[in-house]
Design a protein around this motif. Structure first.
Motif, PDB file in Angstrom:
ATOM      1  N   TYR B  71     -40.753  12.252 -27.496  1.00  0.00           N
ATOM      2  CA  TYR B  71     -39.902  11.133 -27.877  1.00  0.00           C
ATOM      3  C   TYR B  71     -38.448  11.582 -27.893  1.00  0.00           C
ATOM      4  O   TYR B  71     -38.082  12.513 -28.596  1.00  0.00           O
ATOM      5  CB  TYR B  71     -40.288  10.546 -29.240  1.00  0.00           C
ATOM      6  CG  TYR B  71     -39.465   9.319 -29.546  1.00  0.00           C
ATOM      7  CD1 TYR B  71     -39.764   8.098 -28.955  1.00  0.00           C
ATOM      8  CD2 TYR B  71     -38.345   9.395 -30.369  1.00  0.00           C
ATOM      9  CE1 TYR B  71     -38.981   6.975 -29.185  1.00  0.00           C
ATOM     10  CE2 TYR B  71     -37.561   8.270 -30.605  1.00  0.00           C
ATOM     11  CZ  TYR B  71     -37.882   7.073 -30.004  1.00  0.00           C
ATOM     12  OH  TYR B  71     -37.109   5.959 -30.226  1.00  0.00           O
ATOM     13  N   MET B  72     -37.639  10.900 -27.090  1.00  0.00           N
ATOM     14  CA  MET B  72     -36.217  11.195 -26.975  1.00  0.00           C
ATOM     15  C   MET B  72     -35.418  10.209 -27.836  1.00  0.00           C
ATOM     16  O   MET B  72     -35.895   9.105 -28.107  1.00  0.00           O
ATOM     17  CB  MET B  72     -35.771  11.010 -25.516  1.00  0.00           C
ATOM     18  CG  MET B  72     -36.373  11.976 -24.540  1.00  0.00           C
ATOM     19  SD  MET B  72     -35.572  13.596 -24.660  1.00  0.00           S
ATOM     20  CE  MET B  72     -36.930  14.612 -24.038  1.00  0.00           C
ATOM     21  N   PRO B  73     -34.197  10.576 -28.193  1.00  0.00           N
ATOM     22  CA  PRO B  73     -33.356   9.659 -28.974  1.00  0.00           C
ATOM     23  C   PRO B  73     -33.130   8.342 -28.245  1.00  0.00           C
ATOM     24  O   PRO B  73     -33.210   8.281 -27.014  1.00  0.00           O
ATOM     25  CB  PRO B  73     -32.033  10.416 -29.105  1.00  0.00           C
ATOM     26  CG  PRO B  73     -32.388  11.850 -28.949  1.00  0.00           C
ATOM     27  CD  PRO B  73     -33.524  11.873 -27.977  1.00  0.00           C
ATOM     28  N   MET B  74     -32.833   7.287 -29.001  1.00  0.00           N
ATOM     29  CA  MET B  74     -32.562   5.984 -28.371  1.00  0.00           C
ATOM     30  C   MET B  74     -31.084   5.820 -28.018  1.00  0.00           C
ATOM     31  O   MET B  74     -30.728   4.889 -27.316  1.00  0.00           O
ATOM     32  CB  MET B  74     -32.995   4.836 -29.284  1.00  0.00           C
ATOM     33  CG  MET B  74     -32.132   4.688 -30.522  1.00  0.00           C
ATOM     34  SD  MET B  74     -32.141   2.979 -31.134  1.00  0.00           S
ATOM     35  CE  MET B  74     -33.601   3.000 -32.132  1.00  0.00           C
ATOM     36  N   LEU B  75     -30.225   6.729 -28.503  1.00  0.00           N
ATOM     37  CA  LEU B  75     -28.789   6.592 -28.255  1.00  0.00           C
ATOM     38  C   LEU B  75     -28.277   7.633 -27.263  1.00  0.00           C
ATOM     39  O   LEU B  75     -28.633   8.811 -27.355  1.00  0.00           O
ATOM     40  CB  LEU B  75     -28.013   6.704 -29.566  1.00  0.00           C
ATOM     41  CG  LEU B  75     -28.284   5.597 -30.592  1.00  0.00           C
ATOM     42  CD1 LEU B  75     -27.520   5.861 -31.883  1.00  0.00           C
ATOM     43  CD2 LEU B  75     -27.943   4.219 -30.032  1.00  0.00           C
ATOM     44  N   ILE B  76     -27.445   7.195 -26.338  1.00  0.00           N
ATOM     45  CA  ILE B  76     -26.859   8.074 -25.321  1.00  0.00           C
ATOM     46  C   ILE B  76     -25.338   8.025 -25.440  1.00  0.00           C
ATOM     47  O   ILE B  76     -24.752   6.944 -25.305  1.00  0.00           O
ATOM     48  CB  ILE B  76     -27.243   7.605 -23.897  1.00  0.00           C
ATOM     49  CG1 ILE B  76     -28.766   7.431 -23.770  1.00  0.00           C
ATOM     50  CG2 ILE B  76     -26.715   8.582 -22.841  1.00  0.00           C
ATOM     51  CD1 ILE B  76     -29.200   6.837 -22.432  1.00  0.00           C
ATOM     52  N   PRO B  77     -24.698   9.178 -25.678  1.00  0.00           N
ATOM     53  CA  PRO B  77     -23.232   9.177 -25.721  1.00  0.00           C
ATOM     54  C   PRO B  77     -22.677   8.784 -24.351  1.00  0.00           C
ATOM     55  O   PRO B  77     -23.253   9.126 -23.312  1.00  0.00           O
ATOM     56  CB  PRO B  77     -22.875  10.639 -26.028  1.00  0.00           C
ATOM     57  CG  PRO B  77     -24.130  11.268 -26.519  1.00  0.00           C
ATOM     58  CD  PRO B  77     -25.264  10.504 -25.922  1.00  0.00           C
ATOM     59  N   LEU B  80     -22.425  11.435 -21.734  1.00  0.00           N
ATOM     60  CA  LEU B  80     -23.688  11.886 -21.147  1.00  0.00           C
ATOM     61  C   LEU B  80     -24.150  10.904 -20.064  1.00  0.00           C
ATOM     62  O   LEU B  80     -24.613  11.307 -18.995  1.00  0.00           O
ATOM     63  CB  LEU B  80     -24.759  12.003 -22.242  1.00  0.00           C
ATOM     64  CG  LEU B  80     -26.032  12.764 -21.890  1.00  0.00           C
ATOM     65  CD1 LEU B  80     -25.757  14.244 -21.697  1.00  0.00           C
ATOM     66  CD2 LEU B  80     -27.089  12.590 -22.984  1.00  0.00           C
ATOM     67  N   GLU B 122     -30.620  16.411 -20.466  1.00  0.00           N
ATOM     68  CA  GLU B 122     -29.966  17.215 -21.506  1.00  0.00           C
ATOM     69  C   GLU B 122     -30.978  18.162 -22.161  1.00  0.00           C
ATOM     70  O   GLU B 122     -30.690  19.342 -22.384  1.00  0.00           O
ATOM     71  CB  GLU B 122     -29.363  16.274 -22.558  1.00  0.00           C
ATOM     72  CG  GLU B 122     -28.578  17.006 -23.619  1.00  0.00           C
ATOM     73  CD  GLU B 122     -28.089  16.067 -24.723  1.00  0.00           C
ATOM     74  OE1 GLU B 122     -28.868  15.208 -25.189  1.00  0.00           O
ATOM     75  OE2 GLU B 122     -26.931  16.209 -25.120  1.00  0.00           O
ATOM     76  N   HIS B 123     -32.168  17.653 -22.441  1.00  0.00           N
ATOM     77  CA  HIS B 123     -33.201  18.499 -23.054  1.00  0.00           C
ATOM     78  C   HIS B 123     -33.728  19.544 -22.065  1.00  0.00           C
ATOM     79  O   HIS B 123     -33.906  20.717 -22.418  1.00  0.00           O
ATOM     80  CB  HIS B 123     -34.349  17.635 -23.573  1.00  0.00           C
ATOM     81  CG  HIS B 123     -35.517  18.421 -24.069  1.00  0.00           C
ATOM     82  ND1 HIS B 123     -35.426  19.308 -25.130  1.00  0.00           N
ATOM     83  CD2 HIS B 123     -36.803  18.515 -23.632  1.00  0.00           C
ATOM     84  CE1 HIS B 123     -36.607  19.881 -25.332  1.00  0.00           C
ATOM     85  NE2 HIS B 123     -37.459  19.418 -24.446  1.00  0.00           N
ATOM     86  N   ASN B 126     -31.996  22.709 -21.880  1.00  0.00           N
ATOM     87  CA  ASN B 126     -32.258  23.663 -22.966  1.00  0.00           C
ATOM     88  C   ASN B 126     -33.555  24.439 -22.790  1.00  0.00           C
ATOM     89  O   ASN B 126     -33.701  25.530 -23.327  1.00  0.00           O
ATOM     90  CB  ASN B 126     -32.367  22.935 -24.322  1.00  0.00           C
ATOM     91  CG  ASN B 126     -31.062  22.326 -24.745  1.00  0.00           C
ATOM     92  OD1 ASN B 126     -30.002  22.722 -24.264  1.00  0.00           O
ATOM     93  ND2 ASN B 126     -31.115  21.356 -25.651  1.00  0.00           N
ATOM     94  N   VAL B 127     -34.521  23.873 -22.080  1.00  0.00           N
ATOM     95  CA  VAL B 127     -35.853  24.493 -22.096  1.00  0.00           C
ATOM     96  C   VAL B 127     -36.324  25.024 -20.743  1.00  0.00           C
ATOM     97  O   VAL B 127     -37.384  25.644 -20.666  1.00  0.00           O
ATOM     98  CB  VAL B 127     -36.927  23.530 -22.676  1.00  0.00           C
ATOM     99  CG1 VAL B 127     -36.630  23.231 -24.153  1.00  0.00           C
ATOM    100  CG2 VAL B 127     -37.027  22.240 -21.883  1.00  0.00           C
ATOM    101  N   HIS B 129     -35.702  27.657 -17.955  1.00  0.00           N
ATOM    102  CA  HIS B 129     -34.927  28.862 -17.644  1.00  0.00           C
ATOM    103  C   HIS B 129     -35.528  29.615 -16.453  1.00  0.00           C
ATOM    104  O   HIS B 129     -34.812  30.203 -15.668  1.00  0.00           O
ATOM    105  CB  HIS B 129     -34.887  29.788 -18.849  1.00  0.00           C
ATOM    106  CG  HIS B 129     -34.383  29.115 -20.077  1.00  0.00           C
ATOM    107  ND1 HIS B 129     -33.097  28.647 -20.196  1.00  0.00           N
ATOM    108  CD2 HIS B 129     -35.006  28.779 -21.242  1.00  0.00           C
ATOM    109  CE1 HIS B 129     -32.950  28.074 -21.383  1.00  0.00           C
ATOM    110  NE2 HIS B 129     -34.094  28.134 -22.021  1.00  0.00           N
ATOM    111  N   GLN B 247     -30.506  24.903 -14.230  1.00  0.00           N
ATOM    112  CA  GLN B 247     -30.914  25.908 -13.253  1.00  0.00           C
ATOM    113  C   GLN B 247     -32.018  26.780 -13.820  1.00  0.00           C
ATOM    114  O   GLN B 247     -32.108  26.974 -15.027  1.00  0.00           O
ATOM    115  CB  GLN B 247     -29.726  26.787 -12.881  1.00  0.00           C
ATOM    116  CG  GLN B 247     -28.688  26.062 -12.053  1.00  0.00           C
ATOM    117  CD  GLN B 247     -27.727  27.038 -11.409  1.00  0.00           C
ATOM    118  OE1 GLN B 247     -28.136  27.921 -10.653  1.00  0.00           O
ATOM    119  NE2 GLN B 247     -26.466  26.902 -11.722  1.00  0.00           N
TER     120      GLN B 247
END
Lengths: 478, 478
Positions: B71-77, B80, B122-123, B126-127, B129, B247
């Motif tokens: 589940y991802m956030p509902m808000l996008i800056p 982004l 975005e996520h 982070n994960v 590599h 990447q």
């Protein structure tokens, strides 16, 4: 970057820094990742799978008791939010407002739901006309958003996932009975599935939900002695019904206002699971909601036949438990640490010698107890052990709570306890808001609940010395 | 107001006004209620139960193919959303902006997700590599919001429910294979569970998803000959990965960009079910997703033993189908009409005479066929009939599609067909956007898809007469 063998990183110990231990576990067990919006978090697969298991169990309990799922809009017009006075006062300061849509300024601001009483009332007004239309027993699974000043994963997300039940009844008695029924369901869920003992009680007026006549709560105690409000159930009387002009024709042919409840449990409870059962090696999951209950780890997996046998065993036990297998080229030691971090209740080790003997090794996450088990006995042994783990987690949590539950008869005594110990303090209360506020100010504790199971600690209020009305659990809380 | 016996109200006939018939069904079958925010609708229990059944089936198919829910956030800056150029151009005009939170103006606007590619990226940054971290096969069930100018229940809600899969792969080949796999899953779901035949194909560049290299689609034809895009699967190449700087270290130790897909099915498909199978008596539900598959209706229920026997039969058949029972004091005639409106596949009538004879009456919703069935044969007969209903709904829908599929070789022919008939027009295309736009302008049709199963209709483009590249399905669409 990668290609090196991954390391299972160390986490802060609980005793050193409980708050840091908590965020370490949340990250290292891959439950949550942060997003670029403060307080809005990514529920990663492992964290979300726990929530899915919670949903499945609770949803079954709701449907068994006649509730139906619906989905309401996520946006509430400002005028709708303002219809019930106490409610808007409680929530307006912490909402997010949509003011632009489709490239234009909106005529009226819309807030993202912080809770959905107003939306349910708007719909109920359309569909409730006669006593024959009652009760309405609705629930929804969704996300809500509250603009929190400080946030912590699971415990205080700005956006969080929850279920919110909203029901309408012909009589006050029926609505009160519903409120109690749902609180009991929540308590049963916590104790029988999450292995978390709870205290059931009523919130004081200061702590109750904005717009409710009464709020009931289940309070759990975390490993560090702080309380976590883990589920609430509200009785609204006919306050919202009057504000929203919801009326039905009663059995006497006269128009009447229905009586309302709402009740909710959120992803906060996952924070409760972590802080109730976790230890210095990471998460410890109660078997009922563990995404993987038994993790199969092949030993010396390069040897002939080991991987095949491990896959076969995994397949075999999948009939009666949620089983996983890790055939990656990480070392067994790394895997042991990894699934301890993730709180998998049982580890099943299987190496060439075990295969020869037709056995495997089962290791409990909670006690580290290790046992050689013949493969043909797994179908009895795994369910037995999962039950034993649940019982033992519950017993340990209950023991923690009991050893941290104190009582006080004077303000001095209470303040000293609040300073030196962490836990619940049982003390009598006169019922005055002033005393409640003073205890917060002087001793830093809030009223957790007025428990249904009352005890007589003394005759007078712990704060003002006037005659006491009720015994209250006081404490610090998340 | 109430206490009078409820009436099952009439609905507009399909032939008279298909659009009005549709909204009548949506309301009278109690699928949806309107809220005070334009385009944001209430999914009532019966409508939501259909969605829950859809979710259960699709979720099982996703998990079987190795996907995990998150589940991802509902808000996008805003910053982004802007990272991928084509994507922001496509979506920015139709988002809702949050500009105030917690009583303050925000420094940066946040939009409510219209889709979540940017959040997943975005996520993933982070994960991901190493090639060892791939593939990532994630899916989420959530609501999204698009600020539509005109809205229609299910077909074009501003806020709607959907699932969105987002995956990352080591190679382009793997990503393309994923895109195809998911399209095939959607097609199988529509045909085997919803009894809706679909055409599989690729969207033209004009019609593809904002930011995608290729969009694949399944197109269904509604009863009135208009098309409904019922599920899409997008291949992104490494475009987003480059824009978001994701990447990984490849097998060759060099940094590489992963290849991405996304795919989604929404509550729109419920509109498709209604418009494919419904008739002038209301909804007709395919058995696999019908909340109630068999509705038991006691006849002469005031007579001794009828209600008890009806409850007993309901309990008995609940072992192998989703059964309901209506013991209310409405007349059997009202109940018949009510559950026809709600599209329940089978009605089971049981009266005193039936009980004497140890039988009941089964009535099919789709054909109205009626049969006396001995109670002891129900366990064979109900599953058989449910399967037969599914097959017959599918055959009828396929027949409708075939009878409404035409082909054209000249612009004149195509325009005439588009004017006089409603359905698909198969015609060759040179691949130029200009011709696509001209067909829209002149004949009012859009390209539905370039079907995987190509046919050779003629050598030249139906519009410009230049050499043709591909055969395209053209038509009007929801």
């Amino acid at each position: 970057m990668a290609d090196q063998k991954k390391m299972v990183e160390e986490i802060t110990s609980m005793d050193e820094d409980f708050a840091k231990w908590y965020t370490d576990v949340v990250k290292k067990a891959e439950l949550i990742d942060y997003s670029s919006v403060r307080g809005c978090m990514v529920f990663e697969p492992y964290g979300y799978a726990i929530w899915e298991n919670i949903q499945k169990i609770l949803d079954g309990m709701f449907k068994e008791t006649g509730h139906q799922n619906v989905y309401m809009p996520m946006l509430i017009p400002e005028s709708l939010l303002q219809k019930e006075k106490d409610h808007v006062e409680g929530f307006a300061p912490e909402v997010a407002w949509v003011t632009q849509g489709g490239g234009q300024e909106l005529e009226e601001r819309l807030c993202i739901r912080p809770t959905s009483e107003t939306l349910f009332c708007e719909h109920y007004r359309n569909v409730i006309h006669s006593y024959r239309d009652l009760p309405k027993l609705y629930n929804q699974w969704c996300s809500v958003l509250r603009w929190e000043k400080t946030t912590r994963p699971f415990l205080r997300n700005m956006e969080f996932l929850w279920q919110e039940g909203h029901t309408m009844h012909e009589t006050a008695e029926e609505a009160v009975a519903e409120t109690e029924q749902m609180l009991n369901i929540y308590a049963r869920f916590c104790e029988e599935y999450l292995a978390i003992p709870v205290v059931k009680g009523r919130k004081t007026d200061k702590e109750k939900f904005a717009g409710a006549e009464a709020t009931y709560t289940i309070e759990a105690m975390m490993h560090d002695g702080k309380a976590l409000q883990s589920g609430t159930s509200h009785y609204f009387g006919d306050g919202f019904a009057r504000a929203f002009d919801i009326q039905f024709q009663g059995r006497d042919n006269k128009p009447q206002y229905p009586h309302q409840t709402s009740w909710g449990v959120s992803t906060r409870i996952i924070g409760g699971i972590i802080m109730t059962h976790g230890d210095d090696s990471g998460l410890v999951l109660p078997p009922a909601i563990a995404p993987v209950q038994v993790m199969v780890i092949p030993i010396a997996q390069h040897k002939e036949g080991v991987l095949e046998k491990a896959e076969e065993v995994k397949k075999m036990i999948s009939g009666y438990c949620r089983a996983g297998i890790d055939c990656s080229d990480n070392s067994p030691g790394w895997k042991f640490a990894q699934y301890e971090m993730k709180g998998v209740p049982l580890r099943l080790e299987l190496g060439p010698k075990d295969i020869e003997k037709g056995q495997c090794v089962l290791v409990r996450r909670d006690t580290r107890e290790k046992a050689f088990v013949p493969l043909e006995k797994l179908s009895a042994e795994i369910p037995r052990l999962l039950k034993e783990i649940h019982d033992s987690l519950f017993a340990r949590a209950l023991e923690n709570r009991e050893s941290r539950t104190f009582s006080a008869t004077t303000l001095e005594e209470l303040t000293k306890l609040a300073d030196e110990r962490s836990g619940y303090i049982k003390a009598m209360w006169c019922g005055d808001l002033q005393c409640e506020e003073k205890l917060k100010e002087v001793a830093g504790v809030s009223s957790r609940c007025i428990p249904f199971e009352q005890e007589h600690i003394s005759d007078t209020c712990v704060c003002c010395g006037k005659p006491a009305k009720e015994m209250v659990y006081w404490g610090k809380a998340y």
